[in-house]
Every structure is written in C-alpha cells, then in structure tokens.
Scaffold this active site. Sequence first.
Site, PDB file in Angstrom:
ATOM      1  N   PHE A  42      12.622  14.276  10.136  1.00  0.00           N
ATOM      2  CA  PHE A  42      11.412  13.556  10.552  1.00  0.00           C
ATOM      3  C   PHE A  42      11.705  12.657  11.753  1.00  0.00           C
ATOM      4  CE2 PHE A  42       9.778  13.516   5.866  1.00  0.00           C
ATOM      5  CZ  PHE A  42       9.385  14.837   5.990  1.00  0.00           C
ATOM      6  N   TYR A  65      -4.173  13.822   5.851  1.00  0.00           N
ATOM      7  CA  TYR A  65      -5.247  14.759   6.196  1.00  0.00           C
ATOM      8  C   TYR A  65      -4.624  16.025   6.752  1.00  0.00           C
ATOM      9  CZ  TYR A  65      -9.650  16.205   8.530  1.00  0.00           C
ATOM     10  OH  TYR A  65     -10.790  16.852   8.941  1.00  0.00           O
ATOM     11  N   HIS A  96       3.462  -0.956   4.005  1.00  0.00           N
ATOM     12  CA  HIS A  96       2.904   0.357   3.677  1.00  0.00           C
ATOM     13  C   HIS A  96       4.061   1.307   3.395  1.00  0.00           C
ATOM     14  CE1 HIS A  96      -0.198   3.427   3.624  1.00  0.00           C
ATOM     15  NE2 HIS A  96       0.517   4.184   4.427  1.00  0.00           N
ATOM     16  N   ASP A 119      -1.631  15.845  15.135  1.00  0.00           N
ATOM     17  CA  ASP A 119      -0.698  16.681  15.907  1.00  0.00           C
ATOM     18  C   ASP A 119      -1.385  17.973  16.319  1.00  0.00           C
ATOM     19  OD1 ASP A 119       1.389  14.840  15.491  1.00  0.00           O
ATOM     20  OD2 ASP A 119       1.819  15.727  13.532  1.00  0.00           O
ATOM     21  N   GLU A 147       1.291   5.644   0.566  1.00  0.00           N
ATOM     22  CA  GLU A 147       0.735   6.865   1.150  1.00  0.00           C
ATOM     23  C   GLU A 147       1.187   8.091   0.366  1.00  0.00           C
ATOM     24  OE1 GLU A 147       0.675   7.503   5.496  1.00  0.00           O
ATOM     25  OE2 GLU A 147       1.744   9.386   5.063  1.00  0.00           O
ATOM     26  N   ARG A 158      -5.253  10.585  15.893  1.00  0.00           N
ATOM     27  CA  ARG A 158      -5.503  11.758  16.742  1.00  0.00           C
ATOM     28  C   ARG A 158      -5.083  13.023  16.007  1.00  0.00           C
ATOM     29  NH1 ARG A 158      -1.570  13.401  21.455  1.00  0.00           N
ATOM     30  NH2 ARG A 158      -0.548  14.230  19.585  1.00  0.00           N
ATOM     31  N   SER A 181       0.874  -1.176   0.000  1.00  0.00           N
ATOM     32  CA  SER A 181       0.000   0.000   0.000  1.00  0.00           C
ATOM     33  C   SER A 181       0.909   1.223   0.000  1.00  0.00           C
ATOM     34  CB  SER A 181      -0.934   0.001   1.217  1.00  0.00           C
ATOM     35  OG  SER A 181      -0.215  -0.071   2.428  1.00  0.00           O
ATOM     36  N   GLN A 210       4.457   3.650  12.381  1.00  0.00           N
ATOM     37  CA  GLN A 210       5.376   4.721  12.027  1.00  0.00           C
ATOM     38  C   GLN A 210       6.577   4.085  11.340  1.00  0.00           C
ATOM     39  OE1 GLN A 210       6.405   7.582  11.081  1.00  0.00           O
ATOM     40  NE2 GLN A 210       5.990   8.762  12.951  1.00  0.00           N
TER      41      GLN A 210
END
Length: 290
Positions: free
Chosen positions: A223, A60, A273, A120, A28, A118, A26, A183
């Site tokens: 990151f 998002y 992923h 950030d 992202e 949730r 998959s 992550q």
Amino acid sequence: MNLLKKKFMHYRNENYLSILNKINLSFEFFPPSKKNLNQLFWDSIKKLSSLNPIFMSVTYGANNGNKNNTYNFVKKLRNYTKINSVPHMTCVHENKSQLIKIALKYWNNDIKHILALRGDYLHKNTKIKMYAKDLVILLKNIADFKISVAAYPEIHPESKSLQSDLMYLKDKIESGAHQAITQFFFDIDNFLRFRDRCLGVGIKAKIIPGILPIKDFNQVYKFCLLSNIYVPTWIKNLYLKSNQSLEEKNKIGSQLAINMIQSLYEEGVYDFHLYTLNKSDFIYSICCDL
C-alpha cells in the site's frame, strides 16, 4: 530522534494513563463478501461499537463493482450498531445524474455524512471530469450533508508540489467540506509539519490523522509503495527479523499504533481514524490498550 521511534524504543514498557476516554475514534471498513458476512463478523463489529466511535465509514467500490454493496452495508452497519455510518463516494467514474441519485438515496435514508473522494482511475488516459472539490459542491447543492474529504501529509502521488496539494485541500474545505481525514502515515513528524502548513494557509477545519495498524507488514508495505507513503527504515527493520513469530509481529504492529496515537495525543490531537482492513478484533485490542 523521530517522535514515534523515541516513544517505541524508549518508553514502550512504561505504563501510561489511559487516553481512550479522552479521544474520539472512528473506524473504516470495506463491504465484506457474503462469505465473510457472518455472525463472527458482526460480533467483532459489536465489540468495536462498544468503544463509542464518532462514526464508522465504509469504502466505495466503484472500480470493483461493489458500490451497491456499500449502500447496503452502510445501512446494515448503522442498524446493527446504532453508530453513525459514513459512506465513501467517488466521482471519477460517475456522471452527475448518477451521483445525485446516490446522494439522495443516502439523504432520504437518514445517512447525512459522506466522505467525498475523487477516486482512483483505472487507465492513465482516463479523462477526469470531476474532482473531489466538484463532488463536495454537488453534495452541498443537494442537501446540507456533513462532508469529510481526504488529506495527504506526505503529498498525493499525482500532486505537482506540497503547496499545490495544500491549496487543493483548502479549496475542498472552502467549497463546503467540514473536516479532512488523512492518508495513513508512519512518520509523526511529517503529520505535525503538515498540520502546521495547513494552519499556515488558513485551513482551520479539523485534520484527523488516519492510522493503519500493521498486522501484515508485506500487505501494508505494498500500500505504501502505491501511495507514496514513507516507511522509516527502523520500522522496516522491526519486521525483517526472520525469527519473529506471527504473534511477535502482531505485538509490534499493535504497539506502533498505540505509540502513534499516544504521541499525537501529547501533541494536541484528539481525533483518530483507524483503517481496520476489516480486522476488527485486532483493532479492538489496540484500542483497549490505549
């Protein structure tokens, strides 16, 4: 010796039987700007979709104002590729009525798999009213969504302990989440220990490792510092050679990602992923070499 280091240092020149058709991928993406949303972008997306990924997820942007772009891009992505498109949803800056409206919009447009997070918060004194578990419960009360959640092999930066982090993941799964996506990480041993700990506390849902192929080490390292991700010294040293060309650095990043996936596959992991950072051609070349 670390599993990845052993694979990279000693076996990188050996030929392996392809595992591409034996694993589930998959990808992202983040919603691209209008400037970057051109035919070249869609051509590279089309190449990735030819690999038959299980789904493509879209981040998002509640904190940067592009959450409407997420919805629009998810629809375009699904229509263009015919691949299941999965929007991220965060709840830290939304109220329940807004979340219900967004969720119904997705469901009514036949988008029925969501990555519930949730999110950030912008300020340390932000009063958090909803967590990912609450978003999972809200979504399940709206409709029978398939829900993915986040997991942290090297512990969430805000967690009090490994155990509390695990129990929160267990709560999300027991509240209705179907699977967890981790992550990204660069120490395979840490992921395998995390997988064992999940089983130890009764988490039976699929744990999908998140893989971030390194194209720009400085960007990725930033990151890592923000997210408490361990980067082994030997990997740092690979990028500190001043005489390396960009092409050589790309080869290192590609080979590291390939070796990670190969090593995890040998440990019984069959779902991956990939965080693309919208570098679709780079990701495609990696997948073709698996």
